[in-house]
Design a protein around this motif. Sequence first.
Motif, mmCIF file in Angstrom:
data_model
loop_
_atom_site.group_PDB
_atom_site.id
_atom_site.type_symbol
_atom_site.label_atom_id
_atom_site.label_comp_id
_atom_site.label_asym_id
_atom_site.label_seq_id
_atom_site.Cartn_x
_atom_site.Cartn_y
_atom_site.Cartn_z
ATOM 1 N N LYS A 16 0.546 -1.628 -0.202
ATOM 2 C CA LYS A 16 0.137 0.707 -0.137
ATOM 3 C C LYS A 16 0.908 1.359 -0.117
ATOM 4 O O LYS A 16 2.039 1.649 1.350
ATOM 5 N N ILE A 17 0.472 2.209 -1.181
ATOM 6 C CA ILE A 17 0.954 2.776 -0.862
ATOM 7 C C ILE A 17 0.391 4.438 -1.410
ATOM 8 O O ILE A 17 -0.622 4.452 -1.774
ATOM 9 N N ILE A 18 0.767 5.476 -0.304
ATOM 10 C CA ILE A 18 0.808 7.256 -0.567
ATOM 11 C C ILE A 18 0.587 8.090 -0.942
ATOM 12 O O ILE A 18 1.671 8.483 -0.121
ATOM 13 N N ILE A 19 0.077 8.481 -1.736
ATOM 14 C CA ILE A 19 1.278 10.237 -2.318
ATOM 15 C C ILE A 19 0.517 11.498 -1.491
ATOM 16 O O ILE A 19 -1.148 11.360 -1.825
ATOM 17 N N ASP A 20 1.246 12.049 -1.271
ATOM 18 C CA ASP A 20 1.022 13.809 -1.027
ATOM 19 C C ASP A 20 -0.365 13.225 -0.368
ATOM 20 O O ASP A 20 -1.339 13.488 -0.221
ATOM 21 N N PRO A 21 -0.415 12.334 1.245
ATOM 22 C CA PRO A 21 -1.574 12.588 2.036
ATOM 23 C C PRO A 21 -2.399 13.164 2.816
ATOM 24 O O PRO A 21 -1.792 13.646 4.258
ATOM 25 N N TRP A 22 -2.732 14.502 2.269
ATOM 26 C CA TRP A 22 -3.834 15.526 2.435
ATOM 27 C C TRP A 22 -4.420 14.846 2.426
ATOM 28 O O TRP A 22 -5.419 14.835 1.761
ATOM 29 N N LEU A 23 -5.139 14.682 3.910
ATOM 30 C CA LEU A 23 -6.824 13.771 3.700
ATOM 31 C C LEU A 23 -7.787 14.634 4.914
ATOM 32 O O LEU A 23 -8.946 14.007 5.183
ATOM 33 N N SER A 24 -7.534 15.959 5.074
ATOM 34 C CA SER A 24 -8.259 16.756 5.442
ATOM 35 C C SER A 24 -8.235 18.398 5.007
ATOM 36 O O SER A 24 -8.854 19.041 5.434
ATOM 37 N N HIS A 25 -8.634 18.084 3.511
ATOM 38 C CA HIS A 25 -9.357 19.199 2.785
ATOM 39 C C HIS A 25 -10.533 19.073 2.637
ATOM 40 O O HIS A 25 -11.647 18.184 3.341
ATOM 41 N N PRO A 26 -11.606 19.538 2.525
ATOM 42 C CA PRO A 26 -12.315 20.741 2.292
ATOM 43 C C PRO A 26 -13.502 19.128 0.736
ATOM 44 O O PRO A 26 -14.512 18.924 1.256
ATOM 45 N N LYS A 27 -13.011 18.739 0.752
ATOM 46 C CA LYS A 27 -13.271 17.986 -0.701
ATOM 47 C C LYS A 27 -13.084 16.284 -0.003
ATOM 48 O O LYS A 27 -13.825 15.310 -0.785
ATOM 49 N N ALA A 28 -12.735 16.077 1.157
ATOM 50 C CA ALA A 28 -11.844 14.838 1.080
ATOM 51 C C ALA A 28 -12.875 13.914 1.565
ATOM 52 O O ALA A 28 -14.160 14.342 2.061
ATOM 53 N N PRO A 29 -12.927 12.794 1.281
ATOM 54 C CA PRO A 29 -13.795 11.969 1.407
ATOM 55 C C PRO A 29 -14.254 11.326 2.522
ATOM 56 O O PRO A 29 -13.371 11.352 3.505
ATOM 57 N N SER A 30 -15.592 10.849 2.936
ATOM 58 C CA SER A 30 -16.186 10.387 4.536
ATOM 59 C C SER A 30 -15.334 9.317 5.090
ATOM 60 O O SER A 30 -14.631 9.275 5.893
ATOM 61 N N LYS A 31 -14.859 8.259 3.780
ATOM 62 C CA LYS A 31 -14.455 7.151 4.329
ATOM 63 C C LYS A 31 -12.772 6.817 3.387
ATOM 64 O O LYS A 31 -12.472 7.036 2.125
ATOM 65 N N ILE A 32 -11.622 6.420 4.553
ATOM 66 C CA ILE A 32 -10.540 7.024 4.075
ATOM 67 C C ILE A 32 -9.606 5.935 4.626
ATOM 68 O O ILE A 32 -9.003 5.772 6.402
ATOM 69 N N ASP A 33 -8.687 4.822 3.903
ATOM 70 C CA ASP A 33 -7.593 4.386 4.823
ATOM 71 C C ASP A 33 -6.467 4.530 5.449
ATOM 72 O O ASP A 33 -6.490 5.637 4.621
ATOM 73 N N GLU A 34 -6.798 4.395 6.698
ATOM 74 C CA GLU A 34 -5.029 5.584 7.374
ATOM 75 C C GLU A 34 -4.155 4.762 7.317
ATOM 76 O O GLU A 34 -3.574 4.680 8.710
ATOM 77 N N GLY A 35 -4.501 3.634 6.427
ATOM 78 C CA GLY A 35 -3.497 2.584 6.995
ATOM 79 C C GLY A 35 -3.318 1.276 7.615
ATOM 80 O O GLY A 35 -4.152 1.235 8.638
ATOM 81 N N PRO A 36 -2.169 0.878 8.292
ATOM 82 C CA PRO A 36 -0.808 1.355 7.781
ATOM 83 C C PRO A 36 -0.647 1.186 6.365
ATOM 84 O O PRO A 36 -0.478 0.019 6.102
ATOM 85 N N TYR A 37 0.587 2.237 5.657
ATOM 86 C CA TYR A 37 0.711 2.691 4.677
ATOM 87 C C TYR A 37 1.820 1.544 4.779
ATOM 88 O O TYR A 37 3.078 1.831 5.144
ATOM 89 N N ASP A 38 3.198 1.361 3.307
ATOM 90 C CA ASP A 38 4.272 0.381 2.951
ATOM 91 C C ASP A 38 5.060 1.988 2.850
ATOM 92 O O ASP A 38 6.460 1.446 3.398
ATOM 93 N N PHE A 39 4.103 2.335 1.934
ATOM 94 C CA PHE A 39 5.044 3.768 1.666
ATOM 95 C C PHE A 39 4.316 4.697 1.068
ATOM 96 O O PHE A 39 3.183 4.772 1.274
ATOM 97 N N ILE A 40 5.121 6.043 2.029
ATOM 98 C CA ILE A 40 4.676 6.982 1.652
ATOM 99 C C ILE A 40 4.980 8.210 1.343
ATOM 100 O O ILE A 40 6.578 8.495 0.861
ATOM 101 N N LEU A 41 4.914 8.339 -0.451
ATOM 102 C CA LEU A 41 5.101 9.753 -1.208
ATOM 103 C C LEU A 41 4.775 11.568 -1.059
ATOM 104 O O LEU A 41 3.927 11.107 -0.921
#
Length: 228
Positions: A20-45
């Motif tokens: 699992k990889i996540i790129i630019d993990p801004w999860l709290s913006h005005p258009k963020a979906p209600s369901k978000i996978d908060e990990g754990p991620y193997d890689f964050i870019l």
Amino acid sequence: MKLTYYGHSCFKIETLQGKKIIIDPWLSHPKAPSKIDEGPYDFILITHAHGDHLGDVLKLARSSATEVIAIHEIQQFIIKKGVPKATGMNIGGTYRVAGLSFIMVPALHSSSLPDGSYGGEPCGFVVVLENGFTIYHAGDTGLFGDMSLIGELYSPQIALIPIGDHYVMGPREAAKACQLLKAPKVIPMHYGTFPILTGTVEEFLRELEKYSFKPEIIPLAPGESLEL
Ligand code: NI
Ligand code: MN
């Protein structure tokens, strides 16, 4: 592989081997979906140090099971903030790990850390999955001619490119970027999050009408996934 858009510039990639990889993990913006996978991620870019890209990295990178990959200056900053595992690299380099390749490529933008200090150069990433499938995330960028080198050298099957204008490419520049990259599929990003990001998918499609090469444009709503 499965690609999920979390809005703005944030994408999750789930690879065939289950990484699992996540790129630019801004999860709290005005258009963020209600369901978000908060990990754990193997890689964050992280493409650059602006808050809308650094995002929630400190929250997501709490254990050494998660490896953050970013330019040297960001790596130093987040290590000081307590992130246990972060690998610094620089533009032009490839980091090979767990059957994946992460290639740091240029982006035309700026980059400053939350305290205002220099955040290193901004970048984009080419991600090559275990089976060779190649994804290009452009980061925040203006149009630049060397996108044709990224296309030529790495042949991305899918490109994630900004269209929102003002801080990044608008639809006109993004349509030209498609001509340089020659990726057969394109997902637009970094638009609609705030009123100032005025670029739209409709305008982007209109701009593409000028050209003979028309990639498949796949707009994803925040929270939506694509399996490839
Ligand atoms: Ni930025
Ligand atoms: Mn941005």
